[in-house]
Design a protein around this motif. Structure first.
Motif, PDB file in Angstrom:
ATOM      1  N   PHE A  49       0.860  -1.193   0.000  1.00  0.00           N
ATOM      2  CA  PHE A  49       0.000   0.000   0.000  1.00  0.00           C
ATOM      3  C   PHE A  49       0.889   1.234   0.000  1.00  0.00           C
ATOM      4  O   PHE A  49       1.700   1.428   0.913  1.00  0.00           O
ATOM      5  N   PHE A  50       0.733   2.075  -1.026  1.00  0.00           N
ATOM      6  CA  PHE A  50       1.493   3.310  -1.158  1.00  0.00           C
ATOM      7  C   PHE A  50       0.547   4.480  -0.872  1.00  0.00           C
ATOM      8  O   PHE A  50      -0.412   4.695  -1.613  1.00  0.00           O
ATOM      9  N   HIS A  51       0.841   5.224   0.180  1.00  0.00           N
ATOM     10  CA  HIS A  51      -0.012   6.368   0.523  1.00  0.00           C
ATOM     11  C   HIS A  51       0.700   7.668   0.142  1.00  0.00           C
ATOM     12  O   HIS A  51       1.606   8.126   0.825  1.00  0.00           O
ATOM     13  N   LEU A  52       0.257   8.263  -0.978  1.00  0.00           N
ATOM     14  CA  LEU A  52       0.839   9.503  -1.476  1.00  0.00           C
ATOM     15  C   LEU A  52      -0.128  10.674  -1.410  1.00  0.00           C
ATOM     16  O   LEU A  52       0.292  11.829  -1.543  1.00  0.00           O
ATOM     17  N   ALA A  53      -1.420  10.415  -1.252  1.00  0.00           N
ATOM     18  CA  ALA A  53      -2.406  11.494  -1.290  1.00  0.00           C
ATOM     19  C   ALA A  53      -2.170  12.470  -0.141  1.00  0.00           C
ATOM     20  O   ALA A  53      -2.073  12.077   1.016  1.00  0.00           O
TER      21      ALA A  53
END
Length: 354
Positions: free
Chosen positions: A82-86
């Motif tokens: 899971f990549f959280h960039l927001a």
């Protein structure tokens, strides 16, 4: 089992490039992008030719990210990364908006992760500037050192990172980039902010002598987006990166004054010749007419001319095993300036100043 990667923040500049790099790295990887409704048309256009991509309408500011219980159940058994960039990256963002997106949004993501039984890694995009107003050397294993903050962007990213650190039972890697600019080879970017404000300012001064804005002896840690992407792809699969916050910064950064001089020489073919006091510049920039004409905000000066040095010992050690290093700024300034010159008339690439 093939990797199934979920990502927030698509189709932002970094997330677009990260998706392409991850897709090229492993042809069997599946992707699910959590897309804000306002970005669905663009996201569909960018991924329509890739059958491995699923677009899921959602909103990180909502509980369960606005995702149905049926979708959560399906994702819980398959998502491996899971990549959280927001986030909101605007230095002048109002406090309430920054808190809602950067802090509450991250809290909601953290809660969502607890439903993912197959998760191998949570990659959270923070920023080196969670150090706030600290001066001197900042280490990767430091976070809460009693610092204050220059803007609500820094403050809310700090609060968000604290919540990621406190998350238990989830293998986490925290990415802390320096000031991200365009591609080191092509110069491509999507927004002329950050260090590009120097170029926008210089572009207003094509005639006569050019001033320095203050002494500018503080280093400014600039990194190109292609370095961030290569590093993130590698770190997402490196067991050495689990449980660590890593500075993706230039280990040999240049003083802001030297960067300004590089830009001036490349854009205007001349060097600055005198100093204009930074304190006076910040006072003048409080007037909206001055800000809009010079295309420079006071928060940018505070951001650029701040005496912090970001130690990247651990990130450099891990990345060196993969042959990854940050390019030297002096080598790609010409590409940055060329791209700026070619696109400086594009109003969509400029951050509006009030």
């Amino acid at each position: 089992m093939a990797n199934h990667m979920m990502m927030t923040g698509f189709p932002g500049f970094i997330s677009q490039r990260l998706y392409r790099a991850l897709a090229a790295d492993d042809a069997t990887t599946r992707f699910t992008f959590l897309i804000h409704p306002s970005q669905m048309e663009k996201a569909s256009r960018l991924t329509s030719s890739d059958p491995r991509v699923t677009l899921l309408v959602g909103d990180i500011t909502k509980l369960d990210l606005g995702v149905s219980s049926e979708d959560i159940k399906a994702l819980s058994e398959t998502v491996t990364h899971f990549f959280h960039l927001a986030a909101i990256y605007d230095l002048a963002v109002p406090k309430d908006l920054a808190y809602q997106v950067n802090v509450i949004g991250t809290e909601n993501v953290n809660q969502f992760l607890k439903s993912l039984s197959s998760l191998d890694r949570y990659i959270y995009f923070s920023t080196a500037y969670v150090s706030g107003d600290r001066t001197g050397r900042v280490l990767e294993n430091e976070l809460d050192e009693g610092q204050g903050f220059k803007n609500y962007y820094e403050e809310t990213k700090f609060e968000a990172e604290k919540r990621v650190v406190a998350l238990e039972g989830v293998p986490t890697t925290i990415i802390r980039p320096g000031v991200v600019v365009g591609d080191s080879a092509s110069g491509e970017t999507i927004k002329f902010d950050g260090p590009y404000f120097m170029l926008r300012f210089l572009d207003k001064l094509p005639l006569g002598p050019v001033p320095y804005l203050g002494k500018g002896n503080e280093v400014l840690n600039i990194v190109p987006v292609d370095f961030i992407i290569r590093a993130t792809v590698y770190l997402a699969k490196s067991e050495q990166a689990v449980g660590k916050a890593l500075h993706l910064t230039d280990s040999s950064p240049y003083p802001a004054r030297e960067i300004y001089r590089m830009f001036c020489r490349e854009l205007l073919a001349k060097k600055p010749t005198y100093n204009f006091p930074k304190s006076i510049a910040q006072i003048l920039l409080k007037f909206s007419t001055v800000r809009r004409y010079l295309e420079l905000g006071p928060e940018t000066i505070a951001y650029i001319y701040h005496p912090s040095v970001y130690d990247s010992t651990e990130a450099t050690r891990i990345l060196s095993e993969g042959g990854i290093h940050c390019p030297d700024l002096v080598d790609y300034v010409p590409n940055m300036v060329r791209f700026f010159r070619e696109h400086r008339g594009d109003s969509t690439m400029k951050v509006a100043l009030q």
